[in-house]
Design a protein around this motif. Sequence first.
Motif, PDB file in Angstrom:
ATOM      1  N   GLY A   1       6.147 -15.128  -2.263  1.00 15.70           N
ATOM      2  CA  GLY A   1       7.116 -15.137  -3.341  1.00 15.70           C
ATOM      3  C   GLY A   1       8.286 -14.206  -3.095  1.00 15.70           C
ATOM      4  N   ILE A   2       9.476 -14.653  -3.485  1.00 16.41           N
ATOM      5  CA  ILE A   2      10.681 -13.830  -3.401  1.00 16.41           C
ATOM      6  C   ILE A   2      11.337 -13.823  -4.782  1.00 16.41           C
ATOM      7  CG2 ILE A   2      11.022 -14.268  -0.943  1.00 16.41           C
ATOM      8  CD1 ILE A   2      13.183 -16.288  -1.675  1.00 16.41           C
ATOM      9  N   PRO A   3      12.127 -12.789  -5.103  1.00 11.71           N
ATOM     10  CA  PRO A   3      12.667 -12.667  -6.455  1.00 11.71           C
ATOM     11  C   PRO A   3      13.632 -13.787  -6.831  1.00 11.71           C
ATOM     12  CG  PRO A   3      13.614 -11.006  -4.994  1.00 11.71           C
ATOM     13  CD  PRO A   3      12.501 -11.656  -4.232  1.00 11.71           C
ATOM     14  N   ASP A   4      13.546 -14.196  -8.099  1.00  9.59           N
ATOM     15  CA  ASP A   4      14.443 -15.224  -8.634  1.00  9.59           C
ATOM     16  C   ASP A   4      14.722 -14.890 -10.090  1.00  9.59           C
ATOM     17  OD1 ASP A   4      15.612 -18.115  -8.325  1.00  9.59           O
ATOM     18  OD2 ASP A   4      14.465 -18.146 -10.203  1.00  9.59           O
ATOM     19  N   GLU A   5      15.997 -14.946 -10.479  1.00 11.09           N
ATOM     20  CA  GLU A   5      16.393 -14.532 -11.820  1.00 11.09           C
ATOM     21  C   GLU A   5      15.810 -15.441 -12.895  1.00 11.09           C
ATOM     22  OE1 GLU A   5      20.479 -13.541 -14.342  1.00 11.09           O
ATOM     23  OE2 GLU A   5      20.566 -13.949 -12.188  1.00 11.09           O
ATOM     24  N   GLU A   6      15.735 -16.731 -12.619  1.00  9.95           N
ATOM     25  CA  GLU A   6      15.270 -17.673 -13.634  1.00  9.95           C
ATOM     26  C   GLU A   6      13.754 -17.744 -13.716  1.00  9.95           C
ATOM     27  OE1 GLU A   6      15.667 -22.425 -14.854  1.00  9.95           O
ATOM     28  OE2 GLU A   6      16.674 -21.643 -13.041  1.00  9.95           O
ATOM     29  N   PHE A   7      13.077 -17.872 -12.535  1.00 17.03           N
ATOM     30  CA  PHE A   7      11.642 -18.116 -12.518  1.00 17.03           C
ATOM     31  C   PHE A   7      10.805 -16.860 -12.258  1.00 17.03           C
ATOM     32  CE2 PHE A   7      13.549 -22.225 -11.557  1.00 17.03           C
ATOM     33  CZ  PHE A   7      12.846 -23.057 -12.425  1.00 17.03           C
ATOM     34  N   GLY A   8      11.441 -15.722 -12.050  1.00 20.60           N
ATOM     35  CA  GLY A   8      10.708 -14.512 -11.712  1.00 20.60           C
ATOM     36  C   GLY A   8      10.505 -14.403 -10.212  1.00 20.60           C
ATOM     37  N   GLU A   9       9.916 -15.425  -9.623  1.00 24.64           N
ATOM     38  CA  GLU A   9       9.824 -15.526  -8.167  1.00 24.64           C
ATOM     39  C   GLU A   9       9.695 -16.991  -7.782  1.00 24.64           C
ATOM     40  OE1 GLU A   9       6.384 -13.563  -6.476  1.00 24.64           O
ATOM     41  OE2 GLU A   9       5.220 -13.836  -8.297  1.00 24.64           O
ATOM     42  N   VAL A  10      10.203 -17.292  -6.606  1.00 23.20           N
ATOM     43  CA  VAL A  10      10.101 -18.627  -6.028  1.00 23.20           C
ATOM     44  C   VAL A  10       9.545 -18.481  -4.625  1.00 23.20           C
ATOM     45  CG1 VAL A  10      11.949 -19.632  -7.413  1.00 23.20           C
ATOM     46  CG2 VAL A  10      12.501 -18.527  -5.233  1.00 23.20           C
ATOM     47  N   LEU A  11       9.288 -19.593  -3.979  1.00 25.56           N
ATOM     48  CA  LEU A  11       8.617 -19.565  -2.684  1.00 25.56           C
ATOM     49  C   LEU A  11       9.595 -19.496  -1.519  1.00 25.56           C
ATOM     50  CD1 LEU A  11       5.898 -22.303  -3.265  1.00 25.56           C
ATOM     51  CD2 LEU A  11       5.576 -19.821  -3.306  1.00 25.56           C
ATOM     52  N   ALA A  12       9.214 -18.687  -0.532  1.00 25.94           N
ATOM     53  CA  ALA A  12       9.882 -18.685   0.764  1.00 25.94           C
ATOM     54  C   ALA A  12       8.844 -19.005   1.832  1.00 25.94           C
ATOM     55  CB  ALA A  12      10.528 -17.334   1.053  1.00 25.94           C
ATOM     56  N   ALA A  13       9.240 -19.765   2.821  1.00 21.77           N
ATOM     57  CA  ALA A  13       8.366 -20.085   3.954  1.00 21.77           C
ATOM     58  C   ALA A  13       9.026 -19.598   5.231  1.00 21.77           C
ATOM     59  CB  ALA A  13       8.111 -21.587   4.026  1.00 21.77           C
ATOM     60  N   HIS A  14       8.334 -18.740   5.959  1.00 22.87           N
ATOM     61  CA  HIS A  14       8.776 -18.344   7.287  1.00 22.87           C
ATOM     62  C   HIS A  14       7.913 -19.114   8.286  1.00 22.87           C
ATOM     63  CE1 HIS A  14      11.350 -14.572   6.607  1.00 22.87           C
ATOM     64  NE2 HIS A  14      11.241 -15.213   5.450  1.00 22.87           N
TER      65      HIS A  14
END
Length: 520
Positions: free
Chosen positions: A445-458
Amino acid sequence: MEAVAPPAVGAPAIRCAGAERDYPAFLERAARIATGLRATGVEPGDRIAVVLRNEPAHLEITAGAALLGACAVPVNWHFRQDELRHVLTDSGSKVVFAHSDLLAGVTAVLPEGVRVVEAAVPAGVAAACGFAAPPPTGAHPLLDSWLAGHPPLDAIVAERPPTVIYSSGTTGRPKGVLREPVAPERLEEAVRLFLEYFAVAPGGRTLIPAPLYHASPSQHAVLALAAGLDITLMPRFDAKEFLRLIEHHRIEQVQVVPTMFVRLLRLPKDVRERYDLSSLTSVVHAAAPCPPHIKHAMIDWLGPVLREYYGGSETGAVTWCDSAEWLAHPGTVGRPRGTGAVAVLGPDGQPLPAGAAGDIYLKPADAWPQFTYLGDPDKRAAMEAPGLPGYVTIGDIGHLDEDGYLYLSDRRNDLVISGGVNIYPAEIEGCLLSLDGVRDAAVFGIPDEEFGEVLAAHVEIEHGVTLGGGEVRAHVAERLAGYKVPRAVVFEERLPRDESGKLFKRQLRDPYWAGHDGAI
């Protein structure tokens, strides 16, 4: 590399990268190490640190310390600066054994008064790890001459010491798991269960491809020595060398992690079929969730020799399943065996019904020693289940099915809550690994203003493969719910894993959260 005809199988030995010791030679060296430690001031109950790659000396030092009633603490030789200083200080080790090329890092953080014994890096170990063996520094006693200067210990201490193993530090500072001493009759029971569950007979042949500084391979090695098994160590995992060693030494039993399965399956089919693996009777895996399509492929290749267990450094193995059980319950990590038990609890501390995901609590088998954390008994107390004496959590989330089989969702530390919805990255990582060209993946998870956190894939891709972020997201979107599709896709040359497959996800995640204090 062409297959080599297997040698005749002789008496059990301990070997690694061209070096081999039979048991009499191994035990004599261990007894000399015990005398050397006593002459250095080590007493029963003391601890020493071992900063070595896999090789027979690692096990000899561990055995020598035990003969004296002391505890050898295996240290992750990848640790640097603060991590290494923390372990050497926190463990209270009186002596440190280190390979020549690791000495500079050790001495830079060495606590005052701690003695050092230098171990030359065997040429075969260095070659397997991709570097030339450096000459000894000469700044400290050299292991081989040091032990040769001492006679074997004349009186073995009857009482075994408490043992200490450190966590990998993937989610924070390494924690020292302190296990109480094991009584002789409990050790006998542990060896009996090891032989039964790992499906290997006394004197059988085992291969240890993971680093001995991790709990599972360390425990595997200790029990294999106690059972008198023929032991082959790998300095580092290499897929083709792994297959060659199985054929060459007629290996019967091996313990691996799912990342090794992925790397084995990446080998061309004709390479995999070049090796005779018919000696294998048991391939045990643990330490991380195994994507179902990966395990199906391994069973299709090797047959029903796969066995899986679930537990932790603190609890030992609690659940088990063989290939037949797994095929009947795809995705399970097994159900409790013997005196171990599992409970899945909700936020209110009450047991959840079958199918409902919650915090997993484990009751270790009776033969497993009680534990605490060095310097942090409060952390140990916080792991206990309310109202369930003897049950502790190691931070995993999962569910039980109607038949009592356990399924893992993810680590609680890795759980992503996006817009109030719980998302388990391990499921998405398994999906990504099914995409042609993807070698490895980390989702968080990475920070997002609307959802709190969203997904990142490395994502780490195979050499010569071209993939774009759109293709990666489309692959997930076709197979999983839309909210599980990563918002950000980053391609990495290599993801930060150690040899055992442990992923240092926090190294990828922390930069995104810098300045957010964990909240938006």
